[in-house]
Design a protein around this motif. Structure first.
Motif, PDB file in Angstrom:
ATOM      1  N   HIS A   1      11.791  17.028 -22.310  1.00 32.64           N
ATOM      2  CA  HIS A   1      12.952  16.205 -21.974  1.00 32.64           C
ATOM      3  C   HIS A   1      14.215  16.743 -22.635  1.00 32.64           C
ATOM      4  O   HIS A   1      15.308  16.688 -22.047  1.00 32.64           O
ATOM      5  CB  HIS A   1      12.706  14.756 -22.400  1.00 32.64           C
ATOM      6  CG  HIS A   1      13.864  13.848 -22.099  1.00 32.64           C
ATOM      7  ND1 HIS A   1      14.328  13.626 -20.819  1.00 32.64           N
ATOM      8  CD2 HIS A   1      14.665  13.113 -22.925  1.00 32.64           C
ATOM      9  CE1 HIS A   1      15.360  12.792 -20.858  1.00 32.64           C
ATOM     10  NE2 HIS A   1      15.580  12.480 -22.125  1.00 32.64           N
ATOM     11  N   LEU A   2      14.088  17.284 -23.839  1.00 31.90           N
ATOM     12  CA  LEU A   2      15.239  17.859 -24.535  1.00 31.90           C
ATOM     13  C   LEU A   2      15.940  18.893 -23.663  1.00 31.90           C
ATOM     14  O   LEU A   2      17.176  18.980 -23.657  1.00 31.90           O
ATOM     15  CB  LEU A   2      14.784  18.503 -25.850  1.00 31.90           C
ATOM     16  CG  LEU A   2      15.827  19.305 -26.637  1.00 31.90           C
ATOM     17  CD1 LEU A   2      16.940  18.404 -27.145  1.00 31.90           C
ATOM     18  CD2 LEU A   2      15.172  20.047 -27.793  1.00 31.90           C
ATOM     19  N   GLY A   3      15.177  19.687 -22.910  1.00 24.46           N
ATOM     20  CA  GLY A   3      15.747  20.751 -22.098  1.00 24.46           C
ATOM     21  C   GLY A   3      16.165  20.326 -20.701  1.00 24.46           C
ATOM     22  O   GLY A   3      16.489  21.179 -19.877  1.00 24.46           O
ATOM     23  N   GLU A   4      16.192  19.022 -20.428  1.00 23.68           N
ATOM     24  CA  GLU A   4      16.600  18.535 -19.112  1.00 23.68           C
ATOM     25  C   GLU A   4      18.062  18.101 -19.120  1.00 23.68           C
ATOM     26  O   GLU A   4      18.586  17.649 -20.133  1.00 23.68           O
ATOM     27  CB  GLU A   4      15.715  17.356 -18.700  1.00 23.68           C
ATOM     28  CG  GLU A   4      14.251  17.732 -18.497  1.00 23.68           C
ATOM     29  CD  GLU A   4      13.366  16.519 -18.284  1.00 23.68           C
ATOM     30  OE1 GLU A   4      13.890  15.371 -18.386  1.00 23.68           O
ATOM     31  OE2 GLU A   4      12.171  16.706 -18.018  1.00 23.68           O
ATOM     32  N   ARG A   5      18.691  18.217 -17.975  1.00 25.77           N
ATOM     33  CA  ARG A   5      20.103  17.843 -17.866  1.00 25.77           C
ATOM     34  C   ARG A   5      20.330  16.361 -18.195  1.00 25.77           C
ATOM     35  O   ARG A   5      21.330  15.995 -18.814  1.00 25.77           O
ATOM     36  CB  ARG A   5      20.608  18.150 -16.448  1.00 25.77           C
ATOM     37  CG  ARG A   5      22.119  18.213 -16.320  1.00 25.77           C
ATOM     38  CD  ARG A   5      22.519  18.544 -14.887  1.00 25.77           C
ATOM     39  NE  ARG A   5      21.993  19.818 -14.465  1.00 25.77           N
ATOM     40  CZ  ARG A   5      22.614  20.980 -14.628  1.00 25.77           C
ATOM     41  NH1 ARG A   5      23.791  21.007 -15.230  1.00 25.77           N
ATOM     42  NH2 ARG A   5      22.066  22.103 -14.193  1.00 25.77           N
ATOM     43  N   SER A   6      19.392  15.511 -17.789  1.00 20.00           N
ATOM     44  CA  SER A   6      19.562  14.077 -18.003  1.00 20.00           C
ATOM     45  C   SER A   6      19.579  13.707 -19.488  1.00 20.00           C
ATOM     46  O   SER A   6      20.139  12.676 -19.869  1.00 20.00           O
ATOM     47  CB  SER A   6      18.447  13.294 -17.294  1.00 20.00           C
ATOM     48  OG  SER A   6      17.173  13.652 -17.817  1.00 20.00           O
ATOM     49  N   ALA A   7      18.974  14.537 -20.329  1.00 24.41           N
ATOM     50  CA  ALA A   7      18.931  14.233 -21.768  1.00 24.41           C
ATOM     51  C   ALA A   7      20.295  14.355 -22.427  1.00 24.41           C
ATOM     52  O   ALA A   7      20.501  13.841 -23.527  1.00 24.41           O
ATOM     53  CB  ALA A   7      17.934  15.156 -22.470  1.00 24.41           C
ATOM     54  N   MET A   8      21.242  15.020 -21.773  1.00 27.10           N
ATOM     55  CA  MET A   8      22.555  15.236 -22.374  1.00 27.10           C
ATOM     56  C   MET A   8      23.389  13.966 -22.411  1.00 27.10           C
ATOM     57  O   MET A   8      24.392  13.903 -23.118  1.00 27.10           O
ATOM     58  CB  MET A   8      23.308  16.329 -21.598  1.00 27.10           C
ATOM     59  CG  MET A   8      22.602  17.670 -21.550  1.00 27.10           C
ATOM     60  SD  MET A   8      22.530  18.499 -23.150  1.00 27.10           S
ATOM     61  CE  MET A   8      24.195  19.148 -23.295  1.00 27.10           C
ATOM     62  N   VAL A   9      23.007  12.948 -21.651  1.00 22.19           N
ATOM     63  CA  VAL A   9      23.764  11.690 -21.608  1.00 22.19           C
ATOM     64  C   VAL A   9      23.211  10.756 -22.679  1.00 22.19           C
ATOM     65  O   VAL A   9      22.041  10.375 -22.643  1.00 22.19           O
ATOM     66  CB  VAL A   9      23.657  11.039 -20.223  1.00 22.19           C
ATOM     67  CG1 VAL A   9      24.455   9.745 -20.181  1.00 22.19           C
ATOM     68  CG2 VAL A   9      24.144  12.002 -19.138  1.00 22.19           C
ATOM     69  N   SER A  10      24.054  10.356 -23.615  1.00 24.37           N
ATOM     70  CA  SER A  10      23.565   9.647 -24.805  1.00 24.37           C
ATOM     71  C   SER A  10      23.591   8.128 -24.681  1.00 24.37           C
ATOM     72  O   SER A  10      23.179   7.443 -25.621  1.00 24.37           O
ATOM     73  CB  SER A  10      24.384  10.061 -26.024  1.00 24.37           C
ATOM     74  OG  SER A  10      25.742   9.658 -25.871  1.00 24.37           O
ATOM     75  N   LYS A  11      24.026   7.584 -23.573  1.00 24.44           N
ATOM     76  CA  LYS A  11      24.256   6.137 -23.522  1.00 24.44           C
ATOM     77  C   LYS A  11      22.982   5.314 -23.713  1.00 24.44           C
ATOM     78  O   LYS A  11      23.042   4.184 -24.199  1.00 24.44           O
ATOM     79  CB  LYS A  11      24.943   5.738 -22.213  1.00 24.44           C
ATOM     80  CG  LYS A  11      24.129   6.011 -20.957  1.00 24.44           C
ATOM     81  CD  LYS A  11      24.908   5.570 -19.722  1.00 24.44           C
ATOM     82  CE  LYS A  11      24.091   5.806 -18.455  1.00 24.44           C
ATOM     83  NZ  LYS A  11      24.835   5.375 -17.247  1.00 24.44           N
ATOM     84  N   ASP A  12      21.812   5.855 -23.332  1.00 22.38           N
ATOM     85  CA  ASP A  12      20.568   5.093 -23.520  1.00 22.38           C
ATOM     86  C   ASP A  12      19.623   5.779 -24.498  1.00 22.38           C
ATOM     87  O   ASP A  12      18.423   5.576 -24.472  1.00 22.38           O
ATOM     88  CB  ASP A  12      19.859   4.883 -22.180  1.00 22.38           C
ATOM     89  CG  ASP A  12      19.485   6.199 -21.507  1.00 22.38           C
ATOM     90  OD1 ASP A  12      20.025   7.246 -21.912  1.00 22.38           O
ATOM     91  OD2 ASP A  12      18.657   6.179 -20.576  1.00 22.38           O
TER      92      ASP A  12
END
Length: 336
Positions: A132-143
């Protein structure tokens, strides 16, 4: 294949965004382009990864990260495979440090041989966090607070919220990316001391955000030492011992990541050269998946049977285009 379909959708979406998917029936349109090559990793940087001086260590880390910067920013599909392999090696190191027995092969089995919805086990869950760390979605910190609580099995608490808030602050800050990564790791170890993996995950994430990478790259967990982490908890982020250890870990990790990418480019080019010789119904689809996924089982494809897919993989192995990764006669996995 629990992940191949999702990876292929991402690949096809990228092709459409680039305006190259007007004729998806064409073999050439389904094939990824040959991956880009970048300048070789500087030899002098490798020689500096044991420096005693914190300034020299930071310089080596900066030079090493600059060398892999073009790879980390590349949007070629091979970048997903590169991150998956780094995730696997990082997770295996963490599993060993946590007293578990899973090596890379066992973690790969736990991930790829499970059925959809199955629990991959403690080691597999660690691999899940690093993938998950290497996925684009992980870059969004809101959740992040909720997501990290689940991924690392830590209690949802004020302390975890404070760590995430500190990470947000550091990601938006100025100055050294390595120093920011060291600072968030030290803060996480103080506030949530029961989860060293969480601290290292956040370090890689803050580093990637500071360097403006589109996705994080799993790096530090495979190179940092347990003794170094103890130093981080004692003196905090400003301590030279921890900062030096963090910088040298990033320098070593970047060198290894650069070497891995060179090897994957060579293997990917071999696969693309062999692709026109393939005749299976799902051949083009599988070539695209193998360029982006760590491994695939030889199960039934979208239009092909189990037997047909086994023949396809046997043909790819015979052509030297892929490897069988397990060494077993059954429950085999294939990849670059």
């Amino acid at each position: 294949m629990p992940t191949g379909a999702a990876v292929l959708r991402e690949f096809c979406g990228a092709k459409r965004r680039a305006g190259l998917a007007s004729d998806m029936a064409s073999r050439a349109r389904l094939m990824p382009d040959s991956p880009p090559s970048f300048p070789p990793f500087p030899g002098w940087v490798r020689q500096g990864v044991t420096s005693e001086s914190v300034d020299d260590a930071m310089f080596s880390a900066g030079a090493a990260l600059a060398a892999i910067h073009p790879i980390a920013r590349s949007e070629h599909p091979l970048g997903a495979l590169w991150r998956h392999r780094l995730s696997l090696s990082n997770a295996a190191v963490l599993a060993r440090q946590g007293g578990r027995t899973e090596d890379e092969a066992a973690l790969r089995d736990a991930w790829y041989l499970r059925r959809d919805g199955d629990d991959p086990g403690p080691g597999g869950r660690m691999l899940k966090a690093w993938r998950h760390l290497g996925e684009r979605s992980a870059m969004v910190s809101k959740d992040w607070t909720l997501r990290l609580s689940v991924l690392f099995e830590v209690r949802f608490s004020d302390a975890l919220e404070d760590v995430v808030a500190q990470a947000d602050k550091l990601m938006a800050g100025q100055g050294s990316a390595v120093a920011a990564a060291a600072e968030i790791a030290a803060a996480s170890l103080r506030f949530v001391p029961q989860s060293e993996p969480l601290a290292l995950w956040l370090a890689d994430m803050v580093l990637a955000q500071r360097l403006k990478w589109p996705m994080a790259v799993p790096l530090i967990a495979g190179q940092i030492r347990r003794g170094d982490l103890r130093a981080a908890t004692k003196a905090g982020a400003a301590d030279d011992v921890w900062l030096r250890a963090c910088a040298l870990a990033y320098a070593r990790a970047a060198a290894g990541a650069a070497d891995l990418y060179v090897d994957l480019v060579r293997r990917a080019d071999r696969l693309l050269a062999a692709a026109p010789k393939l005749r299976g119904k799902d051949a083009d689809t599988m070539v695209a998946i193998l360029m982006m996924e760590d491994a695939q089982p030889a199960g039934a494809g979208k239009t092909a049977s189990d037997r047909s897919m086994r023949r396809l993989f046997e043909r790819l192995v015979a052509l030297g285009a892929v490897r069988e990764l397990t060494g077993r006669p059954t429950f085999r996995l294939y990849g670059l």
